[in-house]
Design an enzyme around this catalytic site. Sequence first.
Site, PDB file in Angstrom:
ATOM      1  N   LYS A  17       3.823  -5.311   9.473  1.00  0.00           N
ATOM      2  CA  LYS A  17       3.532  -4.185   8.589  1.00  0.00           C
ATOM      3  C   LYS A  17       4.595  -3.119   8.801  1.00  0.00           C
ATOM      4  CE  LYS A  17      -0.322  -1.726   9.023  1.00  0.00           C
ATOM      5  NZ  LYS A  17      -1.732  -1.322   8.844  1.00  0.00           N
TER       6      LYS A  17
ATOM      7  N   ASP B 191     -13.931   0.179   8.831  1.00  0.00           N
ATOM      8  CA  ASP B 191     -13.527  -0.188   7.472  1.00  0.00           C
ATOM      9  C   ASP B 191     -13.734  -1.685   7.233  1.00  0.00           C
ATOM     10  OD1 ASP B 191     -12.583   0.211   4.932  1.00  0.00           O
ATOM     11  OD2 ASP B 191     -10.472   0.099   5.469  1.00  0.00           O
TER      12      ASP B 191
ATOM     13  N   ALA C 270       0.857  -1.178   0.000  1.00  0.00           N
ATOM     14  CA  ALA C 270       0.000   0.000   0.000  1.00  0.00           C
ATOM     15  C   ALA C 270       0.895   1.229   0.000  1.00  0.00           C
ATOM     16  CB  ALA C 270      -0.924  -0.001   1.213  1.00  0.00           C
ATOM     17  N   SER C 271       0.274   2.398  -0.134  1.00  0.00           N
ATOM     18  CA  SER C 271       1.060   3.620  -0.262  1.00  0.00           C
ATOM     19  C   SER C 271       1.717   4.022   1.045  1.00  0.00           C
ATOM     20  CB  SER C 271       0.162   4.758  -0.756  1.00  0.00           C
ATOM     21  OG  SER C 271      -0.955   4.898   0.097  1.00  0.00           O
TER      22      SER C 271
ATOM     23  N   GLY D 135       2.368   1.631   3.751  1.00  0.00           N
ATOM     24  CA  GLY D 135       3.224   0.548   4.220  1.00  0.00           C
ATOM     25  C   GLY D 135       2.956  -0.732   3.468  1.00  0.00           C
ATOM     26  N   GLN D 136       3.707  -1.765   3.805  1.00  0.00           N
ATOM     27  CA  GLN D 136       3.490  -3.069   3.188  1.00  0.00           C
ATOM     28  C   GLN D 136       3.624  -4.163   4.245  1.00  0.00           C
ATOM     29  OE1 GLN D 136       6.609  -2.566   0.196  1.00  0.00           O
ATOM     30  NE2 GLN D 136       7.749  -4.288   1.097  1.00  0.00           N
TER      31      GLN D 136
END
Length: 563
Positions: free
Chosen positions: A154, A289, A135-136, A138-139
């Site tokens: 993460k 979410d 993702a923008s 983190g990963q």
Amino acid sequence: MRPALIALQPKKLSRYAAITKLLVKYGRSDLLDDAGLRDQCGDVQDTAASEDERQRAEQLANDLEQMGPAFIKLGQLLSTRADLLPPVYLAALERLQDDVESTPYETIERIVSEELGVRLSRGFSEFSERPLATASIGQVHRAKLRDGRDVIVKVQRPDIRGQIVDDLDAMHEMAELLEARTEFGRQAGLVALIETLRESLLNELDYRQEAANAAALRENLADYEQFIIPEVIDDYTSSRVITMQYLSGAKITDVSPAVLLEVDRRGLAEALVAVYLHQLLVDGVFHSDPHPGNLVLTRDHRIGLLDFGMVTHVPKDQRRSLLQLLLALADGEGDEAARAALDMGAAGRSFDEGAFHKQISQLVAENESKRVDQLSVGPGIMEIQRIASSCGLRLPHALHMLGKTLLNLDRVVETLDPTLDPTEIIRAQSTEIMRLHSRQRLSLQQAYNAMLEGADLLQHLPQRANRITELIASNGLKVEVDAIDEHKLIAGLEKVANRVTTGLVLAALIVGASLMMHLETSLTLLGYPAIALVFFISAATFGLVLVYRSMTTDQADPTGQGK
């Protein structure tokens, strides 16, 4: 006089221009003229005026993705605002994903080692070089601790905080200008929108906050055995790295029909709705979410919740109004739904309460007439937002997030059991929720607070009583009355006093005349003592006149200024 234009900082010029292009491209070039931005940002042509609306919505999502993480999060936030955007845009922005190219493994290894203070090979027995997701911000990587526990790690991208802060500053400056100079900006509350985005993003940038969110939800939902929230490994967590228990399972919407046959689908669907109602209306902290990617069906047929960066807090005073709103929607009570929404909102100068009640009642009536398989609470909440905005009522952020949460939840519940009636779950849970509300108000902490306030009152009571006594003794005590019109008030009081006095005199005359009727006298009239009869007739006459004036003059002259 118009406010001064924003001071364009050189390092933000590209961001100002990008925002300006978005406004022009998607039909809000009028805002540039109202705000005086067109001259500053150059001549940008509107190239999207003839495009199909759906394609334009998808293109907006693509443009925001290309602009970076802050704008992706802005798009996700806008996907909750049915009061600002048409449904086709909401749908496109809701699907926004921030998948980007992965950060090199060497960089990830360096960040983890710096943050945890230990070499990667010493802290983990295994650490996958290939990320599970990118993702923008983190990963995520699979790993295994030295004690054998499977975890996910993460890791935040390097230098991402500075980029996001710069973008947020540029957005805030543009929002201030648009809100100061345009009616749309004021009605939409653009500054508050960007402040909400700033708070959310800064929380997401601190993984310790995400760890605290996960721990809070894990504790609050401990009694729900059908759900599992991964445990945070505190010793392997910092502001830029978070390590959590790995949940083995599949995204709930990707589970094969064969597996779903082995699951109590209705039970899971009912429990899912109940869990979110509990989070929202009892704890006031809810996982906002719940899109399918953040809900997994584990191998032991439980639902696992993932990603706790987006958690919404609901104040106590709003929880009761939200409960009333959901119950009103479930029971088809339009007036109650409008009243509950009004209690939560802030009415603007142009608020039309009559139109608001009428449109909400119509919405609730239409929802009540739908079949069970067509019922959906989420779209109802989103439509209430749109109606409120059109009538001049600004609703709180918690209600916007609730609409998006329920919308995502509806899709997951439909996957598990399309025949489930969400309104029945709301009714069934309402009694338990109200009981928990009452227990919260009568909690030990509340009793302690009441005792402390009582002790404070008793402690300061002698001092305050002495002060009042001193003021009375020195003729320094004053009582101020803030009336609408003091002269009319005094005139009205005098009138009342005169009427009371006249009534007492007339009553005395009647009583005196009645007593004199029994006296023997040679002066009679119609067989009765003359003086007594004259007094009685006079008193009766004046009494009738007084009654007549009270019933006519007072009603015709309610100001109290009658003669």
